[in-house]
Structures are given as structure tokens and as C-alpha cells.
Design a protein around this motif. Structure first.
Motif, PDB file in Angstrom:
ATOM      1  N   PHE A  26       0.836  -1.186   0.000  1.00 60.85           N
ATOM      2  CA  PHE A  26       0.000   0.000   0.000  1.00 60.85           C
ATOM      3  C   PHE A  26       0.875   1.242   0.000  1.00 60.85           C
ATOM      4  CE2 PHE A  26       0.462  -1.318   4.398  1.00 60.85           C
ATOM      5  CZ  PHE A  26       0.714  -0.152   5.102  1.00 60.85           C
ATOM      6  N   TYR A  27       0.256   2.380  -0.279  1.00 61.57           N
ATOM      7  CA  TYR A  27       0.974   3.637  -0.433  1.00 61.57           C
ATOM      8  C   TYR A  27       0.019   4.772  -0.094  1.00 61.57           C
ATOM      9  CZ  TYR A  27      -1.619   3.597  -4.830  1.00 61.57           C
ATOM     10  OH  TYR A  27      -2.615   3.537  -5.756  1.00 61.57           O
ATOM     11  N   GLY A  28       0.542   6.000   0.027  1.00 60.50           N
ATOM     12  CA  GLY A  28      -0.378   7.076   0.326  1.00 60.50           C
ATOM     13  C   GLY A  28       0.288   8.382   0.694  1.00 60.50           C
ATOM     14  N   VAL A  29      -0.574   9.323   1.059  1.00 55.53           N
ATOM     15  CA  VAL A  29      -0.148  10.634   1.542  1.00 55.53           C
ATOM     16  C   VAL A  29      -0.954  10.947   2.801  1.00 55.53           C
ATOM     17  CG1 VAL A  29       0.593  11.551  -0.685  1.00 55.53           C
ATOM     18  CG2 VAL A  29      -1.807  11.774  -0.008  1.00 55.53           C
ATOM     19  N   VAL A  64      10.208  -2.440  -3.966  1.00 54.46           N
ATOM     20  CA  VAL A  64       9.955  -1.160  -4.612  1.00 54.46           C
ATOM     21  C   VAL A  64      11.279  -0.420  -4.723  1.00 54.46           C
ATOM     22  CG1 VAL A  64       8.741   1.043  -4.468  1.00 54.46           C
ATOM     23  CG2 VAL A  64       7.588  -1.062  -3.748  1.00 54.46           C
ATOM     24  N   THR A  65      11.630  -0.037  -5.946  1.00 55.14           N
ATOM     25  CA  THR A  65      12.947   0.560  -6.176  1.00 55.14           C
ATOM     26  C   THR A  65      12.948   2.074  -6.099  1.00 55.14           C
ATOM     27  OG1 THR A  65      12.534   0.510  -8.563  1.00 55.14           O
ATOM     28  CG2 THR A  65      13.670  -1.397  -7.592  1.00 55.14           C
ATOM     29  N   ASN A  66      11.855   2.711  -6.546  1.00 56.20           N
ATOM     30  CA  ASN A  66      11.782   4.169  -6.549  1.00 56.20           C
ATOM     31  C   ASN A  66      10.330   4.595  -6.386  1.00 56.20           C
ATOM     32  OD1 ASN A  66      14.637   5.163  -7.479  1.00 56.20           O
ATOM     33  ND2 ASN A  66      14.112   3.495  -8.878  1.00 56.20           N
ATOM     34  N   TYR A 116      -2.549  14.514  -5.611  1.00 55.06           N
ATOM     35  CA  TYR A 116      -1.165  14.156  -5.335  1.00 55.06           C
ATOM     36  C   TYR A 116      -0.807  12.967  -6.221  1.00 55.06           C
ATOM     37  CZ  TYR A 116      -0.970  17.406  -1.471  1.00 55.06           C
ATOM     38  OH  TYR A 116      -0.967  18.561  -0.729  1.00 55.06           O
ATOM     39  N   SER A 117       0.072  13.235  -7.179  1.00 50.41           N
ATOM     40  CA  SER A 117       0.458  12.209  -8.147  1.00 50.41           C
ATOM     41  C   SER A 117       1.644  11.424  -7.605  1.00 50.41           C
ATOM     42  CB  SER A 117       0.817  12.861  -9.478  1.00 50.41           C
ATOM     43  OG  SER A 117       1.284  11.889 -10.396  1.00 50.41           O
ATOM     44  N   MET A 118       1.439  10.113  -7.445  1.00 52.52           N
ATOM     45  CA  MET A 118       2.524   9.249  -6.998  1.00 52.52           C
ATOM     46  C   MET A 118       2.920   8.315  -8.140  1.00 52.52           C
ATOM     47  SD  MET A 118       1.746   8.210  -3.033  1.00 52.52           S
ATOM     48  CE  MET A 118       3.425   7.541  -2.929  1.00 52.52           C
ATOM     49  N   VAL A 119       4.233   8.148  -8.322  1.00 54.21           N
ATOM     50  CA  VAL A 119       4.772   7.218  -9.310  1.00 54.21           C
ATOM     51  C   VAL A 119       5.606   6.194  -8.557  1.00 54.21           C
ATOM     52  CG1 VAL A 119       6.209   6.927 -11.358  1.00 54.21           C
ATOM     53  CG2 VAL A 119       4.788   8.979 -11.103  1.00 54.21           C
ATOM     54  N   ILE A 120       5.280   4.925  -8.740  1.00 55.25           N
ATOM     55  CA  ILE A 120       5.923   3.834  -8.006  1.00 55.25           C
ATOM     56  C   ILE A 120       6.559   2.877  -9.004  1.00 55.25           C
ATOM     57  CG2 ILE A 120       5.560   1.931  -6.383  1.00 55.25           C
ATOM     58  CD1 ILE A 120       3.024   3.448  -5.437  1.00 55.25           C
ATOM     59  N   ASP A 125       6.523  -5.465 -10.855  1.00 55.80           N
ATOM     60  CA  ASP A 125       5.263  -4.921 -11.356  1.00 55.80           C
ATOM     61  C   ASP A 125       5.438  -3.745 -12.294  1.00 55.80           C
ATOM     62  OD1 ASP A 125       4.096  -6.773  -9.637  1.00 55.80           O
ATOM     63  OD2 ASP A 125       3.904  -5.320  -8.003  1.00 55.80           O
ATOM     64  N   GLY A 126       6.668  -3.335 -12.552  1.00 59.54           N
ATOM     65  CA  GLY A 126       6.889  -2.197 -13.425  1.00 59.54           C
ATOM     66  C   GLY A 126       6.570  -0.880 -12.742  1.00 59.54           C
ATOM     67  N   THR A 127       6.096   0.086 -13.524  1.00 54.04           N
ATOM     68  CA  THR A 127       5.814   1.428 -13.031  1.00 54.04           C
ATOM     69  C   THR A 127       4.308   1.672 -13.002  1.00 54.04           C
ATOM     70  OG1 THR A 127       7.904   2.263 -13.922  1.00 54.04           O
ATOM     71  CG2 THR A 127       6.200   3.890 -13.403  1.00 54.04           C
ATOM     72  N   HIS A 128       3.850   2.223 -11.900  1.00 59.98           N
ATOM     73  CA  HIS A 128       2.433   2.556 -11.747  1.00 59.98           C
ATOM     74  C   HIS A 128       2.313   3.991 -11.251  1.00 59.98           C
ATOM     75  CE1 HIS A 128       0.732  -1.493 -12.333  1.00 59.98           C
ATOM     76  NE2 HIS A 128       1.847  -1.920 -11.752  1.00 59.98           N
ATOM     77  N   SER A 129       1.303   4.693 -11.781  1.00 65.63           N
ATOM     78  CA  SER A 129       1.012   6.064 -11.358  1.00 65.63           C
ATOM     79  C   SER A 129      -0.384   6.124 -10.757  1.00 65.63           C
ATOM     80  CB  SER A 129       1.102   7.027 -12.553  1.00 65.63           C
ATOM     81  OG  SER A 129       2.403   7.022 -13.110  1.00 65.63           O
ATOM     82  N   ALA A 130      -0.535   6.945  -9.734  1.00 64.75           N
ATOM     83  CA  ALA A 130      -1.827   7.082  -9.064  1.00 64.75           C
ATOM     84  C   ALA A 130      -2.015   8.508  -8.594  1.00 64.75           C
ATOM     85  CB  ALA A 130      -1.920   6.118  -7.881  1.00 64.75           C
TER      86      ALA A 130
END
Length: 335
Positions: A26-29, A64-66, A116-120, A125-130
Motif C-alpha cells: 500500500f501507499y499514500g499521503v 519497490v525501487t523508486n 497528489y500524483s505518486m509514481v511507483i 510490477d513495473g511502473t504505476h502512477s496514481a
């Protein structure tokens, strides 16, 4: 278990519901306010007590690398830094005032939503934006009520051998709010936490107390309590399938707690039988819960015959005695 109170809160908020098999659980702000309470008076805001935080929890270390976060205003892109042996990527920035926090990291208004744009980037799983926002449906969420401990003096002298009920002032009554009680030792190790949200016994905004069971806290120890309340925004479940994004506005009050030293073991003396009455005396410490228990034989169960928290530490017990009711006795400490 993470020692930071907000790490713990965020973990239990969504960790139970995130799917397995992805690199980012999970992720967030989150925007939060940190208060401290040192007596029976209201808590005060801490130095640099207004904080913005963005986080990603990896399913395994360095999965998760970045990760980056960028609000839709003039605030530059922020890079999250690996912590906790790569199990967390985190960015935090603290401010001395709410105005300074809101200028850099606005929550938005009903007429102007801030995303708030997050790039993971992850290993598998590659790259995902939310995009996350501090909105629930069409309106921004608000900060919850500041937690205030109302029996702070009692929390400075806890008998760890008995149940202890921590009390706090009304938090506003919203059952949608997420509330967590976390107790740490002075090395920031978690020694107790209330149940996770949505689990049996979980706290919410309508809660005003929690009972810590006997024999849970270490005796003779200085502790730090955290009572945290969060108003979550709308979770994001589509941008990174299998992972959950969560925004929240939160407040945390930390406060000192202390347990009494380990009590003396009870001493039980049989004072003899007179006129068909058996007399037993238990000697222990003052204001501690002790029990006198009896059994007809060591093969049968022990039955509680007296519970006491005598102010003198000494209590006498008597009962009829004869060939038909000979019994063994013992003293026991705690509830």
C-alpha cells in the motif's frame, strides 16, 4: 512492527485489505499534527508539529525501487527514501505552522481539488502512477478532534497486574474515523496496540476508552502512549491492481505512561482452626489485587474464595473447618 505511530496506523489501516503477490502492499499521503500531553491539561502542539508524509510499503525488502510524489501546485517533485531495510519508502517534511504546511501541501477546497500524483517503480510490477486527494466523495475531509487523555495521572502509576482503562475526551463521535492506541517503550519498541480497524474491538471516533488487559504491560517501566485518529479520504484501488492507495488527515497525541514496580509475591499463613473456624492471613503490598484460593485436593480445581486490594496489604479470611471440609489454600497475585 514499525515503531513510528503513523507507520503503525497506516499499516493497520489498509494492510489487512491489500492483496498479496504485488511488490507494493500500500501507499499514500498523509497530513498530520503531532501533540504532546505532559499533565492533566490539554495537549500542546509539538515543535515542527505539522507534517506532510508520503509513503510506500513494500511487500518484501527493496521490492519497490523508486517512488515520487507531486501535488498539483507549484511544489516540486519529491523523492521517497528507502527506510526500514527497504520495506518502506518514505518522505516527510515538517513545518512550524499549519499555514506553512497548507501552502506547500494544500488539501484543496470543495471548488479546487488538489491531486497528489505518486509514481511507483517496482522490481516485478513495473511502473504505476496514481492520483490521491484529501477528498471523500465530492468534499474534502477535515482534521479530526485532538485526542486528550482524561486520566493522565492514573496512567503514571499503572498496576500492570490488573486491567487498566485509559480514558480520553470525546473525539467527535464519527464511526468513520480510524483510531489507534499504541504504547511504546523508551527504545520505541511497540509493547501494546489496540485491535486493527474493522476488527473485533477496534476503536473509532465514538470510542472514549480502552482497557489494557492485566499482565500486558511490563512492570516498573516508563512508556510512551500514542492515541492517533485519522479521517481517511477515498482509497485508490485501480491505479496499481492489488495495492491500495490511501490519503488521510490525522492527529496524534503522545503522552507519558509508567507502570509500578513488580509487586511482592503474596505470603499466606494458616493461623489455625479455633472453634471449628479456619483462619488464613494473606500478606502482600498495599493497593494490589490478590486472591485467596482453596481446593479440597491438588487433583481438583482451585476455587477463588476472596479477592482483595487491601489498603493495608494484609487481609484475613475464615471459613468453617471440619473433617468434611478440609482444604488447601494458596495466594495469587493479579486479576
Amino acid at each position: 512492527m514499525k515503531s513510528h505511530p503513523f507507520y503503525w496506523l497506516l499499516f493497520i489501516m489498509v494492510g489487512t485489505f491489500s492483496a498479496k503477490g504485488v511488490d507494493a502492499d500500500f501507499y499514500g499521503v498523509i497530513k498530520w499534527q503531532q501533540f504532546y500531553q505532559t499533565n492533566s491539561s490539554a495537549p500542546v502542539i509539538g515543535s515542527n508539529g505539522y507534517t506532510f508524509q508520503s509513503f510506500v510499503y513494500a511487500s518484501t525488502n527493496y521490492a519497490v525501487t523508486n517512488a515520487t510524489v507531486k501535488p498539483s501546485n507549484s511544489t516540486p517533485l519529491r523523492t521517497l527514501v528507502p527506510e526500514q531495510n527497504g520495506s518502506v519508502l518514505n518522505f516527510e517534511e515538517a513545518f512550524t505552522t499549519q499555514a506553512a504546511l497548507d501552502t506547500t501541501y494544500p488539501a484543496g477546497t470543495a471548488f479546487s481539488q488538489v491531486n497528489y500524483s505518486m509514481v511507483i517503480q517496482s522490481v516485478n510490477d513495473g511502473t504505476h502512477s496514481a492520483n490521491l486527494s484529501f477528498f471523500l466523495l465530492f468534499l474534502p475531509v477535515s482534521y479530526p478532534t485532538t485526542p486528550v487523555i482524561t486520566n493522565w495521572p492514573a496512567a503514571q502509576s499503572i498496576d500492570a497486574t490488573s486491567d487498566f482503562t485509559l480514558l480520553w475526551a470525546n473525539l467527535g463521535g464519527s464511526t468513520l474515523a480510524i483510531v489507534q492506541l499504541l504504547i511504546l517503550d523508551t527504545a520505541s519498541n511497540a509493547v501494546f496496540a489496540s485491535p486493527a480497524p474493522f476488527q473485533t474491538g477496534a476503536l473509532n471516533g465514538a470510542s472514549n476508552q480502552y482497557t489494557i488487559p492485566a499482565m500486558t504491560l511490563p512492570s516498573g517501566t516508563s512508556l510512551i502512549g500514542h492515541l492517533t485518529i485519522a479521517n481517511p479520504g477515498k482509497p485508490e484501488t485501480n491505479s496499481y491492481p492489488g495495492s491500495v492507495g490511501v490519503p488521510a488527515l490525522a492527529k496524534d497525541t503522545y503522552f507519558s505512561m509508567k507502570t509500578r514496580p513488580a509487586p511482592a509475591a503474596p505470603v499466606l499463613n494458616v493461623r489455625g482452626a479455633t472453634n471449628g473456624i479456619m483462619r488464613v492471613r494473606l500478606t502482600g503490598e498495599t493497593n494490589r489485587v490478590y486472591h485467596i484460593e482453596a481446593t479440597a485436593s491438588f487433583q481438583s480445581v482451585w476455587t477463588n474464595v476472596l479477592t482483595t486490594n487491601s489498603v493495608s496489604g494484609v487481609v484475613d479470611y475464615s471459613e468453617p473447618f471440619g473433617p468434611a471440609n478440609r482444604r488447601f489454600y494458596r495466594g495469587r497475585l493479579g486479576q
